[in-house]
Enzyme design. Structure first.
Site, PDB file in Angstrom:
ATOM      1  N   TYR A   6       0.836  -1.206   0.000  1.00 25.77           N
ATOM      2  CA  TYR A   6       0.000   0.000   0.000  1.00 25.77           C
ATOM      3  C   TYR A   6       0.871   1.256   0.000  1.00 25.77           C
ATOM      4  O   TYR A   6       0.674   2.166  -0.811  1.00 25.77           O
ATOM      5  CB  TYR A   6      -0.912  -0.033   1.226  1.00 25.77           C
ATOM      6  CG  TYR A   6      -2.015   0.985   1.211  1.00 25.77           C
ATOM      7  CD1 TYR A   6      -3.072   0.873   0.304  1.00 25.77           C
ATOM      8  CD2 TYR A   6      -2.021   2.057   2.101  1.00 25.77           C
ATOM      9  CE1 TYR A   6      -4.094   1.803   0.298  1.00 25.77           C
ATOM     10  CE2 TYR A   6      -3.049   2.986   2.101  1.00 25.77           C
ATOM     11  CZ  TYR A   6      -4.081   2.852   1.196  1.00 25.77           C
ATOM     12  OH  TYR A   6      -5.102   3.780   1.190  1.00 25.77           O
ATOM     13  N   LYS A  14       0.933   3.909  -3.019  1.00 26.83           N
ATOM     14  CA  LYS A  14       0.376   5.254  -2.797  1.00 26.83           C
ATOM     15  C   LYS A  14       1.466   6.322  -2.944  1.00 26.83           C
ATOM     16  O   LYS A  14       1.180   7.447  -3.369  1.00 26.83           O
ATOM     17  CB  LYS A  14      -0.329   5.328  -1.443  1.00 26.83           C
ATOM     18  CG  LYS A  14      -1.616   4.502  -1.355  1.00 26.83           C
ATOM     19  CD  LYS A  14      -2.682   4.966  -2.371  1.00 26.83           C
ATOM     20  CE  LYS A  14      -4.040   4.321  -2.089  1.00 26.83           C
ATOM     21  NZ  LYS A  14      -5.080   4.734  -3.070  1.00 26.83           N
ATOM     22  N   ARG A  65     -11.775  -4.533   7.302  1.00 26.64           N
ATOM     23  CA  ARG A  65     -10.418  -4.738   7.851  1.00 26.64           C
ATOM     24  C   ARG A  65     -10.483  -4.825   9.374  1.00 26.64           C
ATOM     25  O   ARG A  65      -9.778  -5.636   9.984  1.00 26.64           O
ATOM     26  CB  ARG A  65      -9.480  -3.608   7.421  1.00 26.64           C
ATOM     27  CG  ARG A  65      -9.000  -3.723   5.970  1.00 26.64           C
ATOM     28  CD  ARG A  65      -7.802  -2.842   5.677  1.00 26.64           C
ATOM     29  NE  ARG A  65      -8.077  -1.411   5.790  1.00 26.64           N
ATOM     30  CZ  ARG A  65      -8.745  -0.705   4.882  1.00 26.64           C
ATOM     31  NH1 ARG A  65      -9.222  -1.278   3.792  1.00 26.64           N
ATOM     32  NH2 ARG A  65      -8.945   0.595   5.048  1.00 26.64           N
TER      33      ARG A  65
HETATM   34  P1  NAD Z   1     -13.777   1.073  -0.241  1.00 24.89           P
HETATM   35  O1  NAD Z   1     -12.421   0.432  -0.204  1.00 24.89           O
HETATM   36  O2  NAD Z   1     -14.723   0.685   0.819  1.00 24.89           O
HETATM   37  O3  NAD Z   1     -14.444   0.851  -1.662  1.00 24.89           O
HETATM   38  C1  NAD Z   1     -13.655   0.624  -2.789  1.00 24.89           C
HETATM   39  C2  NAD Z   1     -14.518   0.553  -4.035  1.00 24.89           C
HETATM   40  O4  NAD Z   1     -13.637   0.231  -5.115  1.00 24.89           O
HETATM   41  C3  NAD Z   1     -15.595  -0.512  -4.012  1.00 24.89           C
HETATM   42  O5  NAD Z   1     -16.842   0.058  -4.359  1.00 24.89           O
HETATM   43  C4  NAD Z   1     -15.114  -1.499  -5.068  1.00 24.89           C
HETATM   44  O6  NAD Z   1     -16.176  -2.153  -5.757  1.00 24.89           O
HETATM   45  C5  NAD Z   1     -14.330  -0.601  -6.004  1.00 24.89           C
HETATM   46  N1  NAD Z   1     -13.385  -1.323  -6.854  1.00 24.89           N
HETATM   47  C6  NAD Z   1     -12.575  -2.342  -6.501  1.00 24.89           C
HETATM   48  N2  NAD Z   1     -11.903  -2.806  -7.576  1.00 24.89           N
HETATM   49  C7  NAD Z   1     -12.300  -2.053  -8.632  1.00 24.89           C
HETATM   50  C8  NAD Z   1     -11.975  -2.055 -10.017  1.00 24.89           C
HETATM   51  N3  NAD Z   1     -11.100  -2.939 -10.522  1.00 24.89           N
HETATM   52  N4  NAD Z   1     -12.562  -1.136 -10.821  1.00 24.89           N
HETATM   53  C9  NAD Z   1     -13.445  -0.250 -10.314  1.00 24.89           C
HETATM   54  N5  NAD Z   1     -13.806  -0.201  -9.016  1.00 24.89           N
HETATM   55  C10 NAD Z   1     -13.235  -1.102  -8.180  1.00 24.89           C
HETATM   56  O7  NAD Z   1     -13.588   2.680  -0.253  1.00 24.89           O
HETATM   57  P2  NAD Z   1     -12.656   3.634   0.600  1.00 24.89           P
HETATM   58  O8  NAD Z   1     -12.146   2.959   1.841  1.00 24.89           O
HETATM   59  O9  NAD Z   1     -13.397   4.906   0.697  1.00 24.89           O
HETATM   60  O10 NAD Z   1     -11.354   3.815  -0.327  1.00 24.89           O
HETATM   61  C11 NAD Z   1     -11.402   4.551  -1.525  1.00 24.89           C
HETATM   62  C12 NAD Z   1      -9.997   5.048  -1.850  1.00 24.89           C
HETATM   63  O11 NAD Z   1      -9.513   5.847  -0.777  1.00 24.89           O
HETATM   64  C13 NAD Z   1      -8.953   3.948  -2.056  1.00 24.89           C
HETATM   65  O12 NAD Z   1      -8.041   4.336  -3.065  1.00 24.89           O
HETATM   66  C14 NAD Z   1      -8.238   3.916  -0.715  1.00 24.89           C
HETATM   67  O13 NAD Z   1      -6.915   3.411  -0.799  1.00 24.89           O
HETATM   68  C15 NAD Z   1      -8.243   5.385  -0.368  1.00 24.89           C
HETATM   69  N6  NAD Z   1      -8.041   5.657   1.051  1.00 24.89           N
HETATM   70  C16 NAD Z   1      -8.925   5.183   1.968  1.00 24.89           C
HETATM   71  C17 NAD Z   1      -8.697   5.428   3.316  1.00 24.89           C
HETATM   72  C18 NAD Z   1      -9.627   4.906   4.382  1.00 24.89           C
HETATM   73  O14 NAD Z   1      -9.252   4.946   5.566  1.00 24.89           O
HETATM   74  N7  NAD Z   1     -10.830   4.446   4.044  1.00 24.89           N
HETATM   75  C19 NAD Z   1      -7.574   6.159   3.720  1.00 24.89           C
HETATM   76  C20 NAD Z   1      -6.698   6.643   2.742  1.00 24.89           C
HETATM   77  C21 NAD Z   1      -6.936   6.389   1.416  1.00 24.89           C
END
Ligand code: NAD
Length: 243
Positions: free
Chosen positions: A147, A151, A188
């Site tokens: 990750y 990132k 998670r």
């Molecule tokens: P999530 O992980 O709960 O949802 C991810 C979504 O991505 C799902 O709807 C899934 O169907 C979709 N997805 C997966 N594979 C795919 C593909 N091949 N094509 C299209 N869509 C696909 O959402 P989240 O936790 O809000 O995370 C969204 C982004 O934010 C990610 O890039 C994550 O790394 C980043 N992020 C999240 C956090 C956190 O704490 N939640 C923190 C920092 C960064």
């Protein structure tokens, strides 16, 4: 609130979490939003929301990305939100997990950027927003090797695109959240066995004493969609994690 009236926005991974909240916030700011994801059932929850049309899009599939952009036409704002969190260190991570993380977290953004950028350059206007994390080149986080590496690459690609096209009216910025409430974060926490302990541990690393909300991240995305004097930046929005 930014006024995005008349702007066409494409969001990847829009079916849940930060992507979903951001698609809704873009629509409320007046944009015409293409909300895309592989999870078509969850996309259904937008059901008739004003300003939002939904499309199945797997961002691992270059041909599908190109076909969708041909279908949607001009995109003014691209929000690359798709990403996945693998557990593991450099020694315990599986090679296939690293390959998958590069494909989903990094190369997917290159695919969508290549598809929308020529149109943005022709119109001399475009905002590209890439989802990174403070777990990247900003901060090392235990057990998040694939990750953190990918990132960090998102921040690098953001700056490279910004540098190449700053004279063409293109802005390209990255959003770097801390820990944000979302369906995948919930899984998670559940996967760790003791949900309450896992949740408390995630909260304790946030000096503001709580998790972020997807809506708080969406506010920054809306700002960056309309912002006209910033490019190549990595915006931390992390509850004080990197103070
Ligand atoms: P999530 O992980 O709960 O949802 C991810 C979504 O991505 C799902 O709807 C899934 O169907 C979709 N997805 C997966 N594979 C795919 C593909 N091949 N094509 C299209 N869509 C696909 O959402 P989240 O936790 O809000 O995370 C969204 C982004 O934010 C990610 O890039 C994550 O790394 C980043 N992020 C999240 C956090 C956190 O704490 N939640 C923190 C920092 C960064």
């Amino acid at each position: 609130t930014a006024n995005l009236a008349g702007k066409v926005v494409l969001v990847t991974a829009a079916a849940q979490g930060i992507g979903r909240a951001t698609a809704l916030a873009f629509a409320r700011a007046g944009a015409k939003v293409h909300a895309t994801d592989i999870n078509t059932d969850a996309l259904g929850s937008f059901g008739g929301e004003a300003g939002i049309s939904t499309h199945r899009l797997d961002v691992l599939d270059t041909a599908a990305v190109e076909a969708l952009i041909t279908e949607t036409g001009a995109v003014d704002v691209l929000f690359n939100c798709a990403g996945f969190v693998h557990a593991g260190s450099v020694l315990t991570m599986k090679d296939e997990d690293l390959d998958f993380a590069f494909d989903l977290n990094v190369k997917s953004m290159i695919r969508t950027i290549r598809a929308v950028l020529p149109g943005m350059i022709a119109r001399k206007d475009g905002s590209i927003i890439n989802m990174a994390s403070v777990a990247s080149s900003i901060k090392g986080v235990p057990n998040r090797f694939a990750y953190g590496v990918t990132k960090a690459a998102v921040i690098g690609l953001t700056k490279a695109v910004a540098a190449d096209y700053v004279g063409d009216g293109i802005r390209c910025n990255a959003i770097c959240p801390g820990t944000v409430e979302s369906p995948s974060l919930e899984s998670r926490m559940r996967a760790q066995g003791d949900y309450e302990t896992a949740r408390a541990a995630f909260i304790s690393r946030q000096p503001m004493g709580r998790l972020g909300t997807p809506e708080e991240i969406a506010d920054l995305a809306v700002y960056l969609a309309g912002a006209t004097y910033t490019s190549g930046q990595a915006y931390a929005i992390d509850g004080g994690w990197t103070i």
